[in-house]
Each structure stands twice: as structure tokens, then as C-alpha cells.
Write an enzyme that holds these catalytic residues in place. Sequence first.
Site, mmCIF file in Angstrom:
data_model
loop_
_atom_site.group_PDB
_atom_site.id
_atom_site.type_symbol
_atom_site.label_atom_id
_atom_site.label_comp_id
_atom_site.label_asym_id
_atom_site.label_seq_id
_atom_site.Cartn_x
_atom_site.Cartn_y
_atom_site.Cartn_z
ATOM 1 N N THR A 124 11.681 -11.629 40.222
ATOM 2 C CA THR A 124 12.088 -10.482 39.420
ATOM 3 C C THR A 124 12.388 -10.873 37.986
ATOM 4 O O THR A 124 12.791 -12.020 37.714
ATOM 5 C CB THR A 124 13.348 -9.838 40.036
ATOM 6 O OG1 THR A 124 13.892 -8.858 39.144
ATOM 7 C CG2 THR A 124 14.427 -10.878 40.289
ATOM 8 N N ASP A 125 12.245 -9.915 37.071
ATOM 9 C CA ASP A 125 12.613 -10.149 35.675
ATOM 10 C C ASP A 125 14.115 -10.332 35.486
ATOM 11 O O ASP A 125 14.564 -10.832 34.450
ATOM 12 C CB ASP A 125 12.110 -9.021 34.776
ATOM 13 C CG ASP A 125 12.690 -7.643 35.104
ATOM 14 O OD1 ASP A 125 13.410 -7.508 36.123
ATOM 15 O OD2 ASP A 125 12.407 -6.693 34.348
#
Length: 346
Positions: A124-125
Site C-alpha cells: 500500500t501507499d
Amino acid sequence: MYEVVVTGGAGFIGSHFVRRVLRREDVSRVTVLDALTYAGHTENLGEAFLDPRLAFVHGNILDGPLVDELMARHTAVVHFAAESHVDRSLTTADTFLTTNVLGTQTLAASAGRHGIEKFVHVSTDEVYGSLLEGSASEDDLVQPGVPYAASKAASDLVALSHFQTYGLPVCVTRSSNNYGPHQFPEKIIPLFTTRLLRGEKVTLHGQGQHVRNWLHVEDNCAGVELVLCEGEPGEIYNLGGGTDLTGRDLTAKLLALCGKDWDSVTYIPDRQANDLRYSMLWDKIARLGFRPARDLDEGLAETVDWYRRNPDRWAPMTRTPYAAGTQHSACATTPVTSARVEAHVH
């Protein structure tokens, strides 16, 4: 030919990926390994069960012997299985660390023992932390601000360490926020949509100024598929290119699609450690040919329409939203040959 284990393949993103990868003629086997906790449902796989190449195994990524048995019969792994909700991680961080970090270690170690040819770890970012300006590249340090993001950052490092130490052909993908049909109603888009469709109010943290990038789940899955087939081992690939929106702007779009007005919105104090803004550069995956294809407004309209047409799928979930370990019916499965694995098919 690809013979792929997809962990968490009965979840939101994983199930979309399974249906996508089964469209490939060079895929001879797909085995979904899913614990079917509250956010995993065999119903998400739907028509994929008609494909004889699909097998479903009800089991946990922490089950070493089961993982070993699956790894011995496949050539690739795409690892989606994770605890993923920020709010819950604030109160049950130990569960997030156990599943996300130790689960990844169990899978990677087994993959190395059995000569897996490609291991794609899906992240995930949020591992980059909050950015007031600029955008994170794959070379930037991870600076997670909440337990969920910390557990994912740690699992990224665990996976990559198996490349550095043992030569396991690992790639890591980091995507921005996903949306689309079938998502469990705890994340903002399905949560707000299902509440508005029931005539209930929704709540915005602070003044709704937190910025997130929204990428349709099919675009994310296209990027993961590209990394599976063409990604360079040892590399991280940011999967961005969606649309930046504040929470308030996103809420305005959902209100319009659900036929509601701002009387349906209340503001509450901001969540602790609520990152203000995420942003990533995605040049590296673009060089492999990745281009997001889904328009945000069309994708949101399609998503809201799915929830409007399928209350039987999401309404029961809203009664017991965190029933971890709950098993679900509608369990059509394709059996696999191993006696041990058959015992885990649900």
C-alpha cells in the site's frame, strides 16, 4: 505456464485479481488460499468457480504445513492476504503484526524452499506516510504513521529480505486506495454508500480535507498482473495514476449518486494519527506499459449501482462487521488432489 497461489483471493482485491488472471491462456492452475475472516467471502469469486482451473482452500497463511503443501504444487504466488483496516489497527495492532508480518514470513520461507519462480507481495501507499507536498518514489524510505501501515511496511521488508538473502524472486506492489464492487463495507466508499442507501447519516473526520488517490480495483489488478509477468525480481512498483480527492469531495460525489444532500453528513473529531495526504510517483510501472483505464466518475457510478442492486450481499455484513473467523455459505469449490488440502476446502 503459470500455476498461481493467490492468498486472500476471496477478499475484495484478491477476488478481482483471480477473475482477471483466469482470463489468461497461459495460466493452468489458480489456487485461492483464504481464511474467510469477516472480509473474505467465497461469493466474491462468483462465476470463477465455473473454471476447472480454480481450486479454493480454506486455510490460514500462518499454517506452515498447509502453505508448504501448496507451494510444492505451484510456480508463482500473489500475496494479497492481510489485515487492512486502519481503524481496527489502532486497537488490535498485535493481530495486524501477526498476520501481515509473520504470515508473509511463512509464505516467503516456504516459497524459497519450493523454488517458486515469482512472488508478488501486494502492499500500500500508506507505508510512505503522510506527505504535505511532493510524491513518494519507490526509493524513498518508508515512514508509516499507523499500526496498519507499519505492519505492511514491515512485511514489505520481510519479503524483500528473502530476495536479498536467498534469491527468492520477489516483487512488491504499492497501490493507492482501491474502490469498486464487492468491497466489505468498512472502507469509506462502501461504508458511505451502504449507509446512504439505508437512509442513514455518514460521518467525516475533521473537515474532510484528507487527500487520497483513488484507483479502480481493476486497474490495480492489471498492474499486479503486469508485475507478475514482467516485474523485475527485487523491485518495488508503485501502482498509482488514479484521482486525488479530499474526503469532502469524495463525499459530494457519493451523495449525488445516492440522491442525498449534505443533511446526511455530520462531522466528527479527526481520527488519531490520520495522515493528511498520500501521493506516489508511478513512472516505473508506466515503463512496463501500465496505464489506468477506468474513469473515476464512471467507476463510482458503477460501484454505487452494484451496492444498490445487491443488498443481499452487503446488508448481512453490516450486522456483524468484525465477526473475525465467521465462515460463510455459498461454498461451491473445485477440489484439489492433496488429501491434506482437501481437508481444508470449505
